[in-house]
Design a protein around this motif. Structure first.
Motif, short mmCIF file in Angstrom:
data_model
loop_
_atom_site.label_atom_id
_atom_site.label_comp_id
_atom_site.label_asym_id
_atom_site.label_seq_id
_atom_site.Cartn_x
_atom_site.Cartn_y
_atom_site.Cartn_z
N GLU A 342 46.10 27.78 39.57
CA GLU A 342 44.64 27.70 39.57
C GLU A 342 44.06 28.48 40.75
OE1 GLU A 342 42.72 23.96 38.90
OE2 GLU A 342 44.29 23.25 37.55
N ASP A 343 44.70 28.33 41.93
CA ASP A 343 44.24 29.08 43.12
C ASP A 343 44.22 30.58 42.81
OD1 ASP A 343 44.33 26.73 44.64
OD2 ASP A 343 46.26 27.20 45.55
N GLY A 344 45.35 31.05 42.27
CA GLY A 344 45.51 32.49 42.02
C GLY A 344 44.47 32.98 41.02
N PHE A 345 44.21 32.18 40.01
CA PHE A 345 43.27 32.57 38.96
C PHE A 345 41.85 32.68 39.53
CE2 PHE A 345 40.48 30.95 35.41
CZ PHE A 345 40.56 32.10 34.62
N VAL A 346 41.44 31.66 40.28
CA VAL A 346 40.07 31.64 40.83
C VAL A 346 39.91 32.74 41.90
CG1 VAL A 346 38.38 30.28 42.13
CG2 VAL A 346 39.67 29.21 40.28
N LEU A 347 40.92 32.85 42.76
CA LEU A 347 40.87 33.85 43.83
C LEU A 347 40.79 35.26 43.25
CD1 LEU A 347 41.04 34.10 46.88
CD2 LEU A 347 43.48 33.63 46.75
N ALA A 348 41.64 35.54 42.28
CA ALA A 348 41.64 36.88 41.68
C ALA A 348 40.33 37.14 40.94
CB ALA A 348 42.83 37.03 40.74
N SER A 349 39.75 36.11 40.33
CA SER A 349 38.47 36.29 39.63
C SER A 349 37.38 36.68 40.63
CB SER A 349 38.05 35.00 38.92
OG SER A 349 39.03 34.60 38.01
N ILE A 350 37.38 36.02 41.78
CA ILE A 350 36.37 36.34 42.81
C ILE A 350 36.58 37.77 43.31
CG2 ILE A 350 35.62 35.79 45.17
CD1 ILE A 350 36.38 32.83 44.56
N LEU A 351 37.83 38.11 43.61
CA LEU A 351 38.10 39.44 44.18
C LEU A 351 37.92 40.56 43.16
CD1 LEU A 351 41.17 38.67 46.50
CD2 LEU A 351 38.76 38.83 47.12
N SER A 352 37.84 40.19 41.88
CA SER A 352 37.65 41.22 40.85
C SER A 352 36.22 41.76 40.84
CB SER A 352 37.97 40.65 39.46
OG SER A 352 36.94 39.76 39.07
N GLN A 353 35.30 41.05 41.48
CA GLN A 353 33.90 41.48 41.47
C GLN A 353 33.75 42.75 42.32
OE1 GLN A 353 31.67 39.79 39.33
NE2 GLN A 353 33.77 39.24 38.85
N THR A 354 33.19 43.78 41.72
CA THR A 354 33.19 45.07 42.41
C THR A 354 32.24 45.10 43.62
OG1 THR A 354 31.65 45.83 40.72
CG2 THR A 354 33.96 46.49 40.47
N ASN A 355 31.35 44.09 43.69
CA ASN A 355 30.49 44.02 44.89
C ASN A 355 31.24 43.41 46.08
OD1 ASN A 355 30.38 41.60 43.32
ND2 ASN A 355 28.76 40.84 44.65
N VAL A 356 32.44 42.89 45.85
CA VAL A 356 33.23 42.32 46.97
C VAL A 356 34.01 43.46 47.62
CG1 VAL A 356 35.08 40.74 47.62
CG2 VAL A 356 33.44 40.05 45.87
N THR A 357 33.68 43.70 48.89
CA THR A 357 34.31 44.80 49.63
C THR A 357 34.79 44.27 50.98
OG1 THR A 357 32.22 45.39 50.62
CG2 THR A 357 32.78 46.53 48.56
N VAL A 358 35.35 45.17 51.78
CA VAL A 358 35.88 44.74 53.08
C VAL A 358 34.78 44.04 53.90
CG1 VAL A 358 37.04 45.49 55.19
CG2 VAL A 358 37.47 46.67 53.05
N SER A 359 33.56 44.50 53.77
CA SER A 359 32.51 43.95 54.63
C SER A 359 32.08 42.53 54.25
CB SER A 359 31.29 44.89 54.65
OG SER A 359 30.78 44.97 53.34
N ASN A 360 32.27 42.13 52.99
CA ASN A 360 31.84 40.76 52.64
C ASN A 360 32.98 39.89 52.09
OD1 ASN A 360 32.20 41.73 50.07
ND2 ASN A 360 30.04 41.71 49.49
N VAL A 361 34.20 40.38 52.20
CA VAL A 361 35.30 39.62 51.58
C VAL A 361 35.54 38.28 52.29
CG1 VAL A 361 37.24 40.69 52.85
CG2 VAL A 361 37.59 39.87 50.52
N ALA A 362 35.17 38.19 53.56
CA ALA A 362 35.32 36.90 54.26
C ALA A 362 34.42 35.85 53.58
CB ALA A 362 34.95 37.05 55.73
N SER A 363 33.22 36.27 53.16
CA SER A 363 32.33 35.33 52.45
C SER A 363 32.90 35.00 51.07
CB SER A 363 30.93 35.94 52.27
OG SER A 363 30.42 36.30 53.51
#
Ligand SMILES: Cc1cc2nc3c(=O)[nH]c(=O)nc-3n(C[C@H](O)[C@H](O)[C@H](O)COP(=O)(O)OP(=O)(O)OC[C@H]3O[C@@H](n4cnc5c(N)ncnc54)[C@H](O)[C@@H]3O)c2cc1C
Length: 450
Positions: A342-363
């Motif tokens: 479940e962790d991997g699925f949710v985490l990968a879903s979040i990181l798949s968003q193209t607006n997530v970049t190095v500058s906001n990945v901490a959020s």
């Protein structure tokens, strides 16, 4: 090791190539082709303990999204969804007694078959997994978008934008994260608490794990035990038993609970070899059929069951924890891997968003923490609660002594309390879905700005 490539939106280092790390990588590769993933694994090759693993419907719903349902079904034993799987028996008496049936549906697997299947589906697996790379620590810039440096025990290093720690209960990622948080804490008391909360504790349980080759059993017993999706309850002891690898083996996980040990630091090796005879001795007075089965275990191992306390966070800056590194739990809900998936699925879903970049990945990682931590930590709690039931310490069995329990002769309704408690603890695994949490995580991730 892979070098930075301009087309990559993020460079993610997954520390630990256990099943949590593999599944996370599969989801990342599936959903985020513009994210570079490297796995750093301390071992020289993938390996898993020779034992079984169960998957509940909630987890199955996610795993099939990886697209190899048919192959998973080929290596699965157990119910495919139609028939009740586990039946509880009382085992610590001269003749086992049906305690109660359950509606829990589970697919069961041989761990190494499952791990091999996951690894097989990783694209460019030879380039992605770096073996023999034991992380000692990492150095993350206090702020900004600079590279994170990974230091390995062999003296080499690598860089990345994001660290995802799936390096198990003794996680070096967690150690570094909590040490950094302690150093930055406002006072010494807060620092001491952070250092202390991240240290694993003993649950008071030793589990004797082993596989029984079905081939070596008598014809009568063979026909019987391949149908055994059973848990055997006893006072401060219990056994989980099910066939795996298309009925070639019976998986036995036999637990002995020492109440005084709960919450202490385990003093000794966490895993050691033990003879089948020594295990049988610990289950003296149990139904002879169970003892006969136990005698057939090949190379059983004794595992001290350690777990984590409730961590105050799974993420800090551009680093996050998942799987046992984040929420190692007692196995009494058969859910440690399920929660990692479940962790991997949710985490990968979040990181798949193209607006997530190095500058906001901490959020983005804070969103993961917000969504996943309460759920996984509740399963940690429910796992402990299940252990109390399976060891006949609750549900009306509080005052029954081990000697009384071994005599047997209990009326059928004596099991009602335990049955009801277990059913309420396990409801989530059968009836809920992670998709609502995934959707909420996606909604929050989409709102992130650079
Ligand atoms: C008896 C028992 C029965 C269980 N049954 C079930 C079940 O039926 N269903 C279920 O869902 N769960 C079950 N679990 C729980 C499940 O086994 C674990 O939760 C799961 O395997 C954890 O996977 P992981 O990848 O997070 O950690 P691990 O499997 O521990 O993998 C960690 C990986 O990281 C590597 N590593 C460690 N340190 C470093 C480092 N410093 N640098 C690089 N690599 C490193 C390790 O070599 C390893 O490959 C059971 C557990 C037990 C003890």
């Amino acid at each position: 090791m892979s070098s930075s490539q301009p087309q990559n939106r993020l460079r993610v280092a997954v520390i630990g190539g256990g099943m949590a790390g593999l599944v996370l990588t599969l989801f990342l590769q599936k959903h985020s082709p513009d994210v570079q993933v490297d796995i750093y694994e301390s071992a020289q090759a993938l390996s898993e303990v020779g034992a079984g693993i169960a998957m509940w419907p909630r987890v199955w719903e996610i795993v099939v999204q990886l697209g190899f349902e048919e192959e998973l079904n080929e290596i699965a034993s157990g119910s495919a969804g139609e028939k009740p799987s586990f039946t509880y028996y009382k085992g610590d008496q001269p003749e086992m007694q049906v305690a109660f049936p359950t509606k829990y549906l589970a697919r069961t697997f041989h761990r190494s078959q499952l791990q091999t299947l996951f690894a097989k589906h990783i694209q460019n697996v030879d380039q992605v997994i770096h073996f023999g790379k034991r992380l000692s620590d990492y150095v993350a810039p206090a702020s900004g978008t600079g590279e994170i440096i990974l230091n390995f025990r062999d003296g080499t290093s690598a860089t990345c934008d994001v660290v995802l720690g799936s390096d198990g209960i003794r996680s070096a990622v967690r150690h570094t994260m909590y040490e950094d948080m302690a150093k930055a804490a406002s006072d010494e008391k807060a620092a001491a608490e952070l250092r202390q909360v991240s240290v694993p504790i003993w649950s008071g349980n030793i589990v004797y794990r082993g596989l029984v080759p079905v081939e070596g059993l008598s014809e009568d017993m063979k026909a019987d035990v391949v149908t055994w999706n059973r848990a055997f309850l006893g006072k401060n002891q219990h056994i989980v038993c099910y066939p795996i690898a298309q009925n070639k083996f019976i998986n036995l996980a036999s637990f002995v609970f020492t109440p005084e040990g709960e919450g202490t630091q385990y003093d000794g090796p966490w895993v050691s070899h033990v003879s089948a005879e020594a295990v049988v001795e610990k289950f003296g007075g149990w139904d002879p059929l169970i003892q006969t089965l136990m005698k057939g275990m090949c190379d059983p191992l004794a595992w001290a069951v350690n777990r984590l306390k409730k961590l105050p966070t799974f993420s800090s800056g551009r680093v996050a924890l998942l799987g046992d590194a984040a929420h190692a739990m007692t196995p009494f809900q058969a859910s440690g891997l399920g929660q990692a998936i479940e962790d991997g699925f949710v985490l990968a879903s979040i990181l798949s968003q193209t607006n997530v970049t190095v500058s906001n990945v901490a959020s983005a990682l804070k969103i993961y923490d917000k969504i996943r931590r309460p759920f996984a930590q509740n399963i940690q709690r429910l796992s402990d609660a299940n252990g109390q039931c399976q060891h006949l310490r609750q549900g009306g069995w509080e005052d029954v002594t081990a000697e009384e329990s071994l005599r047997g002769g209990f009326a059928q309704d004596r099991f009602d309390g335990v049955s009801e408690l277990l059913a309420s603890h396990m409801k989530w695994a059968q009836e809920s879905s992670v998709m609502d949490d995934r959707d909420e995580a996606l909604r929050m991730a989409k709102e992130l700005t650079a």
